[in-house]
Design a protein around this motif. Structure first.
Motif, mmCIF file in Angstrom:
data_model
loop_
_atom_site.group_PDB
_atom_site.id
_atom_site.type_symbol
_atom_site.label_atom_id
_atom_site.label_comp_id
_atom_site.label_asym_id
_atom_site.label_seq_id
_atom_site.Cartn_x
_atom_site.Cartn_y
_atom_site.Cartn_z
ATOM 1 N N MET A 12 -21.349 36.494 27.421
ATOM 2 C CA MET A 12 -21.099 35.243 26.703
ATOM 3 C C MET A 12 -21.994 35.157 25.479
ATOM 4 O O MET A 12 -23.115 35.675 25.483
ATOM 5 C CB MET A 12 -21.366 34.029 27.595
ATOM 6 C CG MET A 12 -20.442 33.888 28.786
ATOM 7 S SD MET A 12 -20.776 32.347 29.686
ATOM 8 C CE MET A 12 -19.552 32.445 30.992
ATOM 9 N N GLY A 13 -21.507 34.490 24.458
ATOM 10 C CA GLY A 13 -22.292 34.281 23.255
ATOM 11 C C GLY A 13 -21.511 33.446 22.267
ATOM 12 O O GLY A 13 -20.270 33.515 22.231
ATOM 13 N N MET A 14 -22.200 32.656 21.462
ATOM 14 C CA MET A 14 -21.572 31.823 20.442
ATOM 15 C C MET A 14 -21.881 32.362 19.053
ATOM 16 O O MET A 14 -22.927 32.980 18.831
ATOM 17 C CB MET A 14 -22.097 30.383 20.533
ATOM 18 C CG MET A 14 -21.475 29.567 21.648
ATOM 19 S SD MET A 14 -19.682 29.324 21.460
ATOM 20 C CE MET A 14 -19.622 28.402 19.912
ATOM 21 N N GLY A 15 -20.983 32.116 18.120
ATOM 22 C CA GLY A 15 -21.212 32.503 16.734
ATOM 23 C C GLY A 15 -21.419 33.993 16.581
ATOM 24 O O GLY A 15 -20.682 34.812 17.142
ATOM 25 N N LYS A 16 -22.452 34.364 15.811
ATOM 26 C CA LYS A 16 -22.731 35.791 15.591
ATOM 27 C C LYS A 16 -23.091 36.480 16.898
ATOM 28 O O LYS A 16 -22.735 37.642 17.111
ATOM 29 C CB LYS A 16 -23.883 35.951 14.579
ATOM 30 C CG LYS A 16 -23.625 35.292 13.220
ATOM 31 C CD LYS A 16 -22.402 35.862 12.541
ATOM 32 C CE LYS A 16 -22.246 35.308 11.127
ATOM 33 N NZ LYS A 16 -21.974 33.835 11.123
ATOM 34 N N SER A 17 -23.782 35.778 17.789
ATOM 35 C CA SER A 17 -24.099 36.358 19.088
ATOM 36 C C SER A 17 -22.826 36.639 19.881
ATOM 37 O O SER A 17 -22.763 37.589 20.669
ATOM 38 C CB SER A 17 -25.007 35.424 19.893
ATOM 39 O OG SER A 17 -26.276 35.299 19.285
ATOM 40 N N PRO A 58 -17.978 30.915 25.620
ATOM 41 C CA PRO A 58 -18.597 29.817 26.374
ATOM 42 C C PRO A 58 -17.926 28.464 26.154
ATOM 43 O O PRO A 58 -17.896 27.643 27.070
ATOM 44 C CB PRO A 58 -20.047 29.814 25.885
ATOM 45 C CG PRO A 58 -20.091 30.691 24.690
ATOM 46 C CD PRO A 58 -18.939 31.613 24.755
ATOM 47 N N ALA A 59 -17.400 28.222 24.959
ATOM 48 C CA ALA A 59 -16.719 26.949 24.720
ATOM 49 C C ALA A 59 -15.446 26.861 25.551
ATOM 50 O O ALA A 59 -15.106 25.793 26.087
ATOM 51 C CB ALA A 59 -16.404 26.798 23.236
ATOM 52 N N GLU A 60 -14.735 27.985 25.686
ATOM 53 C CA GLU A 60 -13.528 28.006 26.508
ATOM 54 C C GLU A 60 -13.893 27.956 27.985
ATOM 55 O O GLU A 60 -13.136 27.421 28.811
ATOM 56 C CB GLU A 60 -12.716 29.269 26.219
ATOM 57 C CG GLU A 60 -12.214 29.386 24.786
ATOM 58 C CD GLU A 60 -11.235 28.282 24.421
ATOM 59 O OE1 GLU A 60 -10.606 27.709 25.335
ATOM 60 O OE2 GLU A 60 -11.116 27.976 23.222
#
Length: 335
Positions: free
Chosen positions: A61-66, A89-91
């Motif tokens: 899991m990771g958001m944005g660039k991650s 993670p948002a989903e």
């Protein structure tokens, strides 16, 4: 005019600034990687062992660039023997968390360790009994406090001149992810053949999964004669099969030799009496052969090494089973 006399155009100021910034960026990222390598400790080895024992999969899991780095890491793990997939993670907070089971392990990437979309999932993951590995630069962050294992990817500064855009930090994540995948690959005894099985459509897959038996010509397509065949028979067999050669075999189909277009040319140049000669007298003895079970790429290497365009395929008993021409390898996209 020689090279020393050629006028060297001065670097324009704007070009020099770009070069200086590029070199500075690379230097900062190299330093970040070296610092991370120096800090690497037993926790990394514990994560490797935990994943090796895992009955389920690694959920990245990771958001944005991650998140972009995480997708690449999941793909690298999956292609090198560690079942893994990426969940946004948002989903996940809107239903996709159901994809994660208590047999899985979550690998969460966040430079700050405070990404809301990830921290909001931590309690639910802990209640479910899912192990959590944090890959973060925020060692005192919410993610780090809730994780079972923390992999330190902190950097002194970003390579961005404003120290804002994720650059050195994402490079650190990417490199540590590769290190994790390679440590797991080695621990599993993962081989090139295993890699090829997960890449059947690529050139590597074709090279490591295609065997001589898959591409060779066999049966009546193989130009073959007995040693006592006369010159006319030899020429008819070569002409009919269109490979520029004929294999000479005995009654038990053991390969005795080969006669090629090149051999014919050399015989003519030497003034050899061809009309009364037999295949056994004209053949080139002890020709190159390859096992039907060998990889097709091995046949290609044999051709390249000896400057030939065909190689005989033999079975375990040394009997002629087929012939591979360079065109067959090209058609199969082995070369």
């Amino acid at each position: 005019m020689n090279a020393s006399q050629v006028a060297v155009r001065p670097v324009a100021p704007e070009d020099q600034r770009a070069l200086d910034l590029a070199r500075s960026t690379l230097a900062i990222e190299v330093q970040a990687l070296q610092s991370m390598a120096d800090r690497l400790n037993q926790v990394f080895a514990q994560v490797v062992q935990q994943i090796l024992r895992l009955p389920g999969r690694v959920v990245v899991m990771g958001m944005g660039k991650s998140g972009h780095v995480g997708r690449k890491l999941a793909a690298t793990l999956a292609s090198t023997g560690t079942p893994a997939f990426f969940v946004h993670p948002a989903e996940a907070s809107h239903g996709d968390l159901g994809m994660v089971t208590d047999k899985d392990l979550v690998l969460a990437l966040s430079n700050s360790g405070e990404s809301d979309e990830i921290t909001s999932l931590l309690s639910a993951l802990k209640r479910q009994g899912v192990g959590i590995v944090a890959m973060t630069g925020g060692l005192q962050s919410t993610l780090a406090r809730h994780a079972d294992w923390v992999l330190d990817t902190s950097v002194e500064r970003e390579a961005c001149p404003l120290n804002l855009a994720p650059t050195a930090s994402t490079t650190a994540q990417l490199a540590l992810g590769d290190a994790l995948a390679m440590a797991l690959l080695d621990a599993r005894g993962f081989r090139a053949e295993d890699f090829a099985r997960s890449h059947p459509g690529g050139s590597l897959g074709r090279k490591l999964l295609t065997h001589v038996a898959d591409v060779m010509r066999s049966g009546s397509d193989v130009p073959a004669v007995q040693p006592d065949a006369d010159f006319s028979t030899l020429m008819r067999e070569m002409g009919a099969k269109g490979l520029g050669c004929a294999v000479v075999v005995d009654a038990q189909q053991q390969v005795q030799g080969i006669f090629t277009d090149g051999d014919l040319r050399r015989c003519i140049e030497a003034g050899t009496e061809l009309r009364t000669a037999t295949a056994g007298q004209l053949m080139h003895a002890r020709p190159k052969t390859v096992s039907t079970e060998a990889l097709a790429v091995d046949a290609a290497q044999l051709m390249e090494q000896h400057g030939i365009t065909s190689v005989m395929a033999v079975d375990a008993a040394g009997r002629l089973a087929g012939i591979v021409h360079i065109r067959d390898l090209m058609r199969a996209k082995v070369i």
